[in-house]
Write an enzyme that holds these catalytic residues in place. Structure first.
Site: not given
Length: 501
Positions: A221-225
């Site tokens: 999810g958004s941790t990859f941002k």
């Protein structure tokens, strides 16, 4: 009459020849395997004749051996039960060892080349000197908190993992996988009891034997941002550069719009990169990823450690607990061109992106440590059976440098903003600078979302003291916030008890 006898004689000679060849093959190639087999009763008696060394952390014995009155002289015991199971593994009578019990077996058993002096001494004294002692890096307090908080999480998740590392050295401060298991029945000298306990665990659909902190890969999810933001900073975009956003955006060739988690998140046409990270703006990062391109994102993920297949966690030399490789996945059309819709989804940690909790902690650790990513390790020291001699002491070693100091500083500022002003407020620790990134990842249309948090804590001098990743599988609404809360508790415990470095 002579002809039949000759034929019989030839057959007998061939059979004797085959028997002779088989015996030589066994002696030359199979002798060691049979001699050291776990099913060789003589080997078992010899193996348990010498007291196995302790596995310890912070002065506490996590695995030890007690004397028995049975044929096998010593019984392996695990005082912490399930709390340390995925680190320690277990030492069974008839099955193969797992965990640290496996990767440090020679030293614990006393058969390591390092301990040859002790064995030579035993030849003259007739003693059976015990095996060597293995000291781990774990913080007992951080491990306790990670185990208790995962088990009692406030969103009812049944599976998950947490791992914390010292960003300056790579020393693992906590490693917990949920659900866990009690290794004591597996080490029973009653082989029927041990086999039954193992079979029950192996057949459990919750997979309690699986070390999720190192071996589970799920969409982050958004941790990859944070990886996408790092690529952006290295390609002409600053913290204050406006990027396209909006409440909804549809990638070229895609009929499915990407939306934000809430209509209140970056509804305007543009946001700065800092705002996009703080608010976790899906539409902004989807468009940013398409602008940067698939190869740029895949290369930056590679530099952070994605795709590495040979990383182990244990001793800083060879060997250690195996880890799964994190993947960026396929972002191509059948003709080899970039699939823009897949790239947009990958840029927000969906599509085929998969990450281990270990990788999440390593990303946060590198950013906290000025861009230097240290190799994670669990084994701090080898001590002789009498504890007077150290045969090995770990010294932190850089694994790679995925970003430079300036990019790391910018990423730290953005991640601190997430905790102070955005979705990661529950990770805050009074008196410390905490940065992080939450992530909510779709599991399947009919299943709850996964909840993630990666983050770090800095002391009053802005020195990194802990980096963490918490993953709650199929946690549903509030999962990422709960992961942030748990992460904050683990880092707080690691601050008071940093473990061995």
């Amino acid at each position: 009459m002579n002809a039949p006898l000759r034929r019989v004689g030839v057959v007998v000679m061939v059979l004797f020849g085959l028997l002779f060849a088989n015996l030589n093959w066994i002696q030359a190639y199979k002798a060691d395997e049979y001699r050291t087999s776990d099913y060789n009763g003589r080997v078992q008696v010899a193996d348990y004749k010498r007291k196995r060394g302790n596995i310890e952390a912070g002065g506490t014995a996590l695995a030890t051996s007690k004397e028995t009155t049975g044929k096998l002289k010593f019984q392996r015991t695990y005082p912490g039960g399930p709390k340390y199971a995925h680190v320690l593994g277990f030492k069974p009578v008839n099955l193969g060892e797992t965990g640290i019990e496996d990767v440090e077996d020679d030293f614990l058993a006393g058969t390591s080349d390092q301990l040859i002096g002790d064995r030579l001494k035993d030849m003259f004294t007739g003693d059976d000197t015990g095996g060597g002692n293995v000291l781990l890096t774990l913080s007992k307090k951080a491990q306790d908190v990670a185990y208790d908080q995962l088990r009692n999480n406030e969103v009812g998740a049944k599976r998950g993992a947490a791992i914390a590392i010292d960003p300056r050295t790579g020393a693992v401060q906590a490693l917990v996988s949920m659900p866990s298991f009690d290794p004591n029945p597996l080490a029973s000298h009653d082989t029927n009891e041990a086999t039954a306990a193992y079979n029950k665990l192996e057949k459990d659909p919750a997979e309690p034997l699986k070390n999720r902190a190192l071996a589970e890969t799920l969409p982050p999810g958004s941790t990859f941002k944070i990886v996408v933001a790092a690529a952006a900073l290295e390609n002409g975009i600053t913290k204050t550069t406006p990027i396209p956003a909006g409440s909804s955006w549809t990638a070229p060739t895609s009929g499915t719009p990407i939306r934000n988690a809430d209509p209140s998140i970056c509804p305007g046409r543009q946001v700065t990169l800092l705002e996009a990270v703080t608010e976790s703006c899906n539409t902004g990062f989807a468009q940013l990823g398409v602008r940067l391109g698939a190869e740029t994102l895949k290369e930056k993920a590679l530099q952070f450690g994605f795709e590495q297949e040979d990383l182990t966690v244990g001793h800083l030399g060879e060997g250690g607990l195996p880890t799964a490789a994190s993947r960026t996945g396929d972002i191509q059309n059948p003709d080899g061109s970039t699939d823009q819709a897949a790239l947009a989804q990958s840029s927000i940690g969906q599509n085929n992106v998969r990450m281990t909790p270990l990788e999440g902690a390593m990303i946060a650790g590198a950013i906290a440590n000025n861009g230097s990513q240290m190799r994670p390790y669990l084994v701090r020291q080898w001590l002789a059976p009498d504890r007077t001699t150290s045969y090995y002491t770990a010294k932190g070693r850089e694994l790679r440098q995925p970003v430079g100091p300036q990019v790391a500083a910018d990423l730290r500022e953005m991640m601190v903003s997430v905790v102070r002003n955005g979705t990661g407020k529950k990770a805050a620790i009074s008196g410390y600078t905490v940065g992080g990134k939450t992530g909510t990842a779709q599991s399947a249309p009919d299943r709850p979302d996964h909840g993630w948090f990666i983050g770090f804590a800095l002391d009053k001098n802005l020195n990194p003291v802990s980096a963490v990743c918490v993953m709650l599988e199929q946690a549903g609404p509030g999962g990422s916030g709960e992961a942030a809360r748990i992460a904050g508790q683990i880092m707080k415990a690691a601050i008071t008890d940093p473990g061995g470095r």
